[in-house]
Design a protein around this motif. Structure first.
Motif, mmCIF file in Angstrom:
data_model
loop_
_atom_site.group_PDB
_atom_site.id
_atom_site.type_symbol
_atom_site.label_atom_id
_atom_site.label_comp_id
_atom_site.label_asym_id
_atom_site.label_seq_id
_atom_site.Cartn_x
_atom_site.Cartn_y
_atom_site.Cartn_z
ATOM 1 N N ARG A 34 0.599 -1.370 -0.001
ATOM 2 C CA ARG A 34 -0.104 0.089 0.029
ATOM 3 C C ARG A 34 1.001 1.398 0.050
ATOM 4 N NH1 ARG A 34 -5.185 -1.458 0.218
ATOM 5 N NH2 ARG A 34 -5.547 -3.387 1.211
ATOM 6 N N SER A 35 2.101 1.166 0.583
ATOM 7 C CA SER A 35 3.009 2.405 0.538
ATOM 8 C C SER A 35 3.728 2.394 -0.680
ATOM 9 C CB SER A 35 4.055 2.407 1.723
ATOM 10 O OG SER A 35 5.049 1.377 1.603
ATOM 11 N N LEU A 36 3.900 1.468 -1.603
ATOM 12 C CA LEU A 36 4.694 1.708 -2.669
ATOM 13 C C LEU A 36 3.765 1.907 -4.039
ATOM 14 C CD1 LEU A 36 7.339 0.977 -4.248
ATOM 15 C CD2 LEU A 36 6.781 -1.341 -4.556
ATOM 16 N N TYR A 37 2.673 1.243 -3.913
ATOM 17 C CA TYR A 37 1.746 1.506 -5.497
ATOM 18 C C TYR A 37 0.578 2.575 -5.063
ATOM 19 C CZ TYR A 37 3.637 -3.030 -6.529
ATOM 20 O OH TYR A 37 4.530 -3.929 -6.680
ATOM 21 N N ARG A 38 0.461 3.561 -5.707
ATOM 22 C CA ARG A 38 -0.715 4.643 -5.671
ATOM 23 C C ARG A 38 -1.787 3.837 -6.516
ATOM 24 N NH1 ARG A 38 2.354 9.808 -7.362
ATOM 25 N NH2 ARG A 38 4.088 9.566 -5.436
ATOM 26 N N GLY A 39 -1.548 3.415 -7.423
ATOM 27 C CA GLY A 39 -2.455 2.405 -8.382
ATOM 28 C C GLY A 39 -1.912 1.370 -9.041
ATOM 29 N N MET A 40 -2.667 0.689 -9.800
ATOM 30 C CA MET A 40 -2.377 -0.474 -10.454
ATOM 31 C C MET A 40 -3.000 -0.843 -11.620
ATOM 32 S SD MET A 40 -1.300 -3.500 -7.588
ATOM 33 C CE MET A 40 0.119 -4.606 -8.574
ATOM 34 N N VAL A 41 -2.735 -1.584 -12.555
ATOM 35 C CA VAL A 41 -3.605 -1.961 -13.752
ATOM 36 C C VAL A 41 -3.801 -3.503 -13.467
ATOM 37 C CG1 VAL A 41 -3.590 -2.184 -16.271
ATOM 38 C CG2 VAL A 41 -2.362 -0.324 -14.997
ATOM 39 N N ARG A 42 -5.323 -3.536 -13.556
ATOM 40 C CA ARG A 42 -5.766 -4.777 -13.850
ATOM 41 C C ARG A 42 -5.881 -5.428 -15.246
ATOM 42 N NH1 ARG A 42 -10.898 -5.074 -13.187
ATOM 43 N NH2 ARG A 42 -11.426 -7.016 -12.444
#
Length: 164
Positions: A123-131
């Motif tokens: 949670r601290s590393l990724y602000r968002g992701m791609v599904r």
């Protein structure tokens, strides 16, 4: 392949077992036209394969340019059990961490404390992701008992014809 035929293959007990694994190999064509095959965690939601990746992953421009993909889910035992899939990738950029990402990484053995630490780090590393969502358009299950690779099936037919 027709949807009913694909569903018949994916609903076999061995296919369901393979779809419950945590790692697949994703094959796609890179932007430079060369093939790529990468291991990636996945989850099966009953009708689609869901992968999650970083918003800066090199595979994303390639999948936007050419969404056709192939997947292999297999075992490490003899005889191998192999589920081959083809489909088209749909990309869905999301804020935060997709629930599927947390689910697909939940199969690894972690203590409750390790899991809490891992989730905090994610949670601290990724602000968002791609599904990356893939609906199978083709499927083949190979168990080396009731189903074989097509080339071996062909050799068996040729041998049977020679021996007839």
């Amino acid at each position: 392949m027709h949807a009913e035929e694909i569903a018949g293959i994916l609903n076999r007990p061995l296919s369901r077992e393979l779809l419950a694994r945590d790692l697949t190999r994703l094959a796609y064509t890179a932007v430079d036209g060369t093939p790529r095959c990468v291991p990636i965690a996945f989850t099966w939601n009953g009708s689609r394969i869901v992968l999650c990746t970083t918003t800066n992953a090199p595979k994303l421009p390639a999948l936007r340019a050419n969404p056709d993909v192939a997947l292999t889910i297999d075992t490490e035992v003899h005889p191998p059990r192999i589920l081959l899939l083809r489909g088209r990738a749909e990309l869905d950029e999301v804020d935060g961490i997709p629930e599927e990402y947390l689910q697909m990484n939940g199969t690894y053995t972690m203590t409750a404390e390790q899991r809490t630490e891992w989730e905090a780090e994610v949670r601290s590393l990724y602000r968002g992701m791609v599904r990356i969502v893939i609906t199978p358009t083709w499927a083949k299950l190979i168990d080396f008992e009731t189903t074989l690779p097509s080339a071996i099936e062909e050799l068996n037919r040729e041998r049977a014809a020679r021996n007839a």
